[in-house]
Design an enzyme around this catalytic site. Structure first.
Site, PDB file in Angstrom:
ATOM      1  N   CYS A 158      -2.737   1.896   6.335  1.00 21.17           N
ATOM      2  CA  CYS A 158      -2.868   1.145   7.595  1.00 21.17           C
ATOM      3  C   CYS A 158      -3.427   2.016   8.714  1.00 21.17           C
ATOM      4  O   CYS A 158      -4.127   1.531   9.596  1.00 21.17           O
ATOM      5  CB  CYS A 158      -1.523   0.571   8.001  1.00 21.17           C
TER       6      CYS A 158
ATOM      7  N   GLU B 229       4.588  -4.784  12.067  1.00 22.62           N
ATOM      8  CA  GLU B 229       3.764  -3.585  11.839  1.00 22.62           C
ATOM      9  C   GLU B 229       2.520  -4.072  11.119  1.00 22.62           C
ATOM     10  O   GLU B 229       2.542  -4.333   9.922  1.00 22.62           O
ATOM     11  CB  GLU B 229       4.536  -2.567  10.974  1.00 22.62           C
TER      12      GLU B 229
ATOM     13  N   GLY C  86       2.485  -5.779   7.276  1.00 22.94           N
ATOM     14  CA  GLY C  86       1.435  -6.465   6.510  1.00 22.94           C
ATOM     15  C   GLY C  86       0.260  -6.837   7.397  1.00 22.94           C
ATOM     16  O   GLY C  86       0.012  -6.191   8.423  1.00 22.94           O
TER      17      GLY C  86
ATOM     18  N   GLU D 162     -10.637  -5.284   8.979  1.00 22.03           N
ATOM     19  CA  GLU D 162     -10.119  -4.010   8.463  1.00 22.03           C
ATOM     20  C   GLU D 162     -10.651  -3.786   7.039  1.00 22.03           C
ATOM     21  O   GLU D 162     -10.615  -4.689   6.209  1.00 22.03           O
ATOM     22  CB  GLU D 162      -8.586  -4.120   8.434  1.00 22.03           C
TER      23      GLU D 162
ATOM     24  N   ASN E  55       0.796  -1.233   0.000  1.00 19.34           N
ATOM     25  CA  ASN E  55       0.000   0.000   0.000  1.00 19.34           C
ATOM     26  C   ASN E  55       0.828   1.283   0.000  1.00 19.34           C
ATOM     27  O   ASN E  55       0.393   2.284  -0.556  1.00 19.34           O
ATOM     28  CB  ASN E  55      -1.035  -0.004   1.131  1.00 19.34           C
TER      29      ASN E  55
HETATM   30  P1  NAD Z   1       0.209  -9.032   3.387  1.00 16.44           P
HETATM   31  O1  NAD Z   1       0.346  -9.521   4.766  1.00 16.44           O
HETATM   32  O2  NAD Z   1      -0.729  -9.748   2.475  1.00 16.44           O
HETATM   33  O3  NAD Z   1       1.616  -9.035   2.618  1.00 16.44           O
HETATM   34  C1  NAD Z   1       2.762  -8.435   3.174  1.00 16.44           C
HETATM   35  C2  NAD Z   1       4.004  -9.121   2.626  1.00 16.44           C
HETATM   36  O4  NAD Z   1       3.978 -10.492   3.027  1.00 16.44           O
HETATM   37  C3  NAD Z   1       4.129  -9.091   1.105  1.00 16.44           C
HETATM   38  O5  NAD Z   1       5.471  -8.814   0.768  1.00 16.44           O
HETATM   39  C4  NAD Z   1       3.731 -10.494   0.682  1.00 16.44           C
HETATM   40  O6  NAD Z   1       4.443 -10.935  -0.443  1.00 16.44           O
HETATM   41  C5  NAD Z   1       4.106 -11.333   1.883  1.00 16.44           C
HETATM   42  N1  NAD Z   1       3.188 -12.475   2.057  1.00 16.44           N
HETATM   43  C6  NAD Z   1       1.858 -12.527   1.784  1.00 16.44           C
HETATM   44  N2  NAD Z   1       1.352 -13.731   2.109  1.00 16.44           N
HETATM   45  C7  NAD Z   1       2.389 -14.454   2.589  1.00 16.44           C
HETATM   46  C8  NAD Z   1       2.515 -15.793   3.077  1.00 16.44           C
HETATM   47  N3  NAD Z   1       1.473 -16.615   3.143  1.00 16.44           N
HETATM   48  N4  NAD Z   1       3.737 -16.196   3.505  1.00 16.44           N
HETATM   49  C9  NAD Z   1       4.814 -15.368   3.451  1.00 16.44           C
HETATM   50  N5  NAD Z   1       4.735 -14.113   2.974  1.00 16.44           N
HETATM   51  C10 NAD Z   1       3.556 -13.661   2.556  1.00 16.44           C
HETATM   52  O7  NAD Z   1      -0.175  -7.481   3.504  1.00 16.44           O
HETATM   53  P2  NAD Z   1      -0.554  -6.477   2.344  1.00 16.44           P
HETATM   54  O8  NAD Z   1      -1.887  -6.848   1.776  1.00 16.44           O
HETATM   55  O9  NAD Z   1       0.581  -6.302   1.428  1.00 16.44           O
HETATM   56  O10 NAD Z   1      -0.691  -5.113   3.182  1.00 16.44           O
HETATM   57  C11 NAD Z   1      -1.867  -4.693   3.761  1.00 16.44           C
HETATM   58  C12 NAD Z   1      -1.857  -4.909   5.266  1.00 16.44           C
HETATM   59  O11 NAD Z   1      -0.708  -4.327   5.833  1.00 16.44           O
HETATM   60  C13 NAD Z   1      -3.032  -4.232   5.970  1.00 16.44           C
HETATM   61  O12 NAD Z   1      -3.512  -5.089   6.978  1.00 16.44           O
HETATM   62  C14 NAD Z   1      -2.419  -2.999   6.589  1.00 16.44           C
HETATM   63  O13 NAD Z   1      -3.110  -2.491   7.701  1.00 16.44           O
HETATM   64  C15 NAD Z   1      -1.062  -3.494   6.939  1.00 16.44           C
HETATM   65  N6  NAD Z   1      -0.135  -2.379   7.011  1.00 16.44           N
HETATM   66  C16 NAD Z   1       0.389  -2.046   8.210  1.00 16.44           C
HETATM   67  C17 NAD Z   1       1.244  -0.962   8.294  1.00 16.44           C
HETATM   68  C18 NAD Z   1       1.872  -0.543   9.592  1.00 16.44           C
HETATM   69  O14 NAD Z   1       2.773   0.286   9.556  1.00 16.44           O
HETATM   70  N7  NAD Z   1       1.444  -1.059  10.731  1.00 16.44           N
HETATM   71  C19 NAD Z   1       1.570  -0.242   7.155  1.00 16.44           C
HETATM   72  C20 NAD Z   1       1.003  -0.630   5.948  1.00 16.44           C
HETATM   73  C21 NAD Z   1       0.164  -1.710   5.879  1.00 16.44           C
END
Ligand code: NAD
Length: 474
Positions: free
Chosen positions: A260, A226, A204, A350, A131
């Site tokens: 997020c 995070e 994530g 969310e 994002n």
């Molecule tokens: P995600 O958890 O789907 O993916 C994050 C990363 O993990 C990506 O690089 C992806 O390739 C990897 N990934 C995905 N599935 C995986 C698996 N099964 N095994 C290993 N790696 C895997 O998150 P997203 O959709 O990219 O991001 C959105 C989420 O992130 C939202 O929940 C948002 O609130 C959160 N977020 C948090 C912050 C923060 O600073 N706290 C900032 C931005 C986004």
């Protein structure tokens, strides 16, 4: 620039899995050479990153536009400009942050002095979400570099264009023994997670965060998570309603709600709800025009899966404002949902998109109870002109961080450590907090040799009564 967000390319790993061991070995050897322990080296590398970001502002803007039609202005304030500020702040203070920190001595240790010595962990693995695909890998990277670590970054496969730009910039300008980018999907992350790192930084979802934490446990690797969650905006009857609505609309619809720390839903005091919703509607139109689909200032949904997920939240009877969609463009209009309860699909997880449910409450006590009965949110925004109510929220509501009478701006202050708590994660970064997060703080006592009090040594005889007397004094 294209008029439509391109489809996300499939995520092929940028490096053969068989090569990963070699890459990690190279980084291990480079770290062991202690080249990164040198402050001049760290500053030089940070300056190199700063000039790269400045020079490639347009390339980065184009990549984000291709990925999900992110407006150039938003790319500057939330990605490029943010990273530049973080780099400048770090370069300005690094010498100070890296100094040993003296602490008060315990009387029992007299005569002695104590200090903590920040030292790098070693190899850091940074896993990013889609994002804010640039900021959320480079901002932790700045902390990792400042603290003297080597790093491997895995950006999100969903923003393939931005990920490719990051990979190319790093590959062309840094030795991979120091910094490397590995592109790819979840397989790539899972493969890397089997390797031994010295610190893992993950941004994530809580679901993937759990997997990352399990993998880290195998090697006892410390980590930061995070994560996300449902961040509320609470509006009281005494708030400046027009201003609250404007600031909530800005925080919610920036990046098309895919933030997020975006306000996920609003809890507004019952008696001012109608007036407040009217202000929300007015501000959406003022920001994005009568037809936000043709606004250059409104981004698209990242992929088809998220488009379908968000579309399912748009139950006809609850759409108070907006609700229009275009599947081909992955467009969802800024939308207000009304008359939703906690059983509505939009309140089950969310939202992470441009859909804002507005719920009402009777007393502030009820609102706090509602928020505290959910998983702890990453952020909370409170709108009220009453100082006592502001204090009440600060004391009684649980959340990672937030703002009084604003949304999201706490994220921008490098002096405020940013992070979640409970299901929104743990560990915090930005500014000095990033340097501290990526450093092990080695605690050391310095003892002179000119005096050696016998109190602690056997035979103990009457030492106990003496110790107790000292305890009364300290
Ligand atoms: P995600 O958890 O789907 O993916 C994050 C990363 O993990 C990506 O690089 C992806 O390739 C990897 N990934 C995905 N599935 C995986 C698996 N099964 N095994 C290993 N790696 C895997 O998150 P997203 O959709 O990219 O991001 C959105 C989420 O992130 C939202 O929940 C948002 O609130 C959160 N977020 C948090 C912050 C923060 O600073 N706290 C900032 C931005 C986004």
């Amino acid at each position: 620039m294209q008029s439509k967000a391109t489809l996300n390319a499939p995520a092929a790993p940028s490096i053969e899995f068989s090569q990963l061991n070699k890459l990690i070995q190279k980084q291990r050897e480079f770290f062991n050479s202690q080249a990164t322990f040198n402050l001049s080296f760290r500053k030089e590398q940070l300056r190199c990153l700063l000039s790269l970001i400045k020079q490639n502002e347009q390339v980065i803007g184009n990549a984000l536009y291709e990925d999900f039609r992110k407006p150039v202005f938003e790319t500057f304030i939330t990605e490029v400009g943010f990273v530049e500020q973080e780099l400048k702040e770090t370069l300005r203070h690094l010498t100070e942050w890296a100094k040993p920190r003296s602490v008060n001595e315990s009387l029992f240790n007299f005569p002695a002095s104590s200090a903590t010595y920040p030292e790098p962990y070693g190899l850091v693995f940074i896993i990013g979400p889609w994002n804010y695909p640039l900021q959320l890998v480079l901002s932790p990277l700045i902390g990792a570099m400042a603290a003297g670590n080597c790093a491997i970054i895995k950006p999100s496969e969903l923003t393939a264009n931005t990920s490719a730009v990051i990979a190319e910039l790093i590959r062309k300008n840094f030795d991979e023994a120091y910094l490397a980018v590995v592109e790819g999907g979840m397989d790539t992350t899972q493969h890397l997670l089997q390797k031994r790192f010295d610190y893992i930084f993950f941004t994530g979802t809580p679901q993937v965060g759990r997997l990352v934490m399990k993998a880290a446990a195998e090697h006892l690797t410390p980590l930061t998570l995070e994560l996300g969650g449902k961040s509320p905006a609470i509006v009281t009857e005494d708030a400046d309603l027009e201003l609250a609505a404007r600031r909530i609309v800005w925080g919610k619809f920036l990046n098309a709600g895919q933030t997020c720390v975006a306000p996920d839903y609003v809890l507004v005091q019952e008696q001012v709800k109608e007036e407040f919703v009217m202000f929300l509607e007015q501000n959406i139109t003022a920001f994005y025009g009568a037809d936000p689909a043709i606004s250059p200032d409104f981004a698209r949904i990242i992929d088809d899966r998220n488009f379908r997920r968000l579309n399912n939240l748009l139950t006809k009877d609850n759409i108070r404002f907006g609700g229009q969609t275009d599947r081909d463009q992955r467009y969802i209009a800024p939308t207000i949902l009304d008359n939703v309860t906690w059983t509505h699909p939009s309140m089950q997880a969310e939202i992470f998109g441009p859909i804002l449910p507005v719920l009402s409450y009777c007393s502030l006590k009820d609102a706090i109870k509602t928020v505290n009965s959910q998983e702890t949110p990453l952020a909370l925004y409170f709108f009220s002109s009453d100082h006592q109510k502001q204090q009440c929220i600060l004391q009684k509501a649980h959340f990672g961080g937030g703002c009084i009478n604003d949304t999201m701006s706490h994220f921008v202050n490098p002096n405020l450590p940013f992070g979640g708590v409970g299901h929104s994660g743990f560990g915090s970064y930005h500014g000095r907090a990033s340097f501290d997060l990526f450093s092990h703080h080695k605690s050391v006592l310095h003892r002179g040799t000119w005096l050696d009090l016998p109190l602690r040594y056997p035979p103990y005889k009457d030492h106990l009564s003496l110790v107790k007397k000292i305890l009364v004094v300290v």
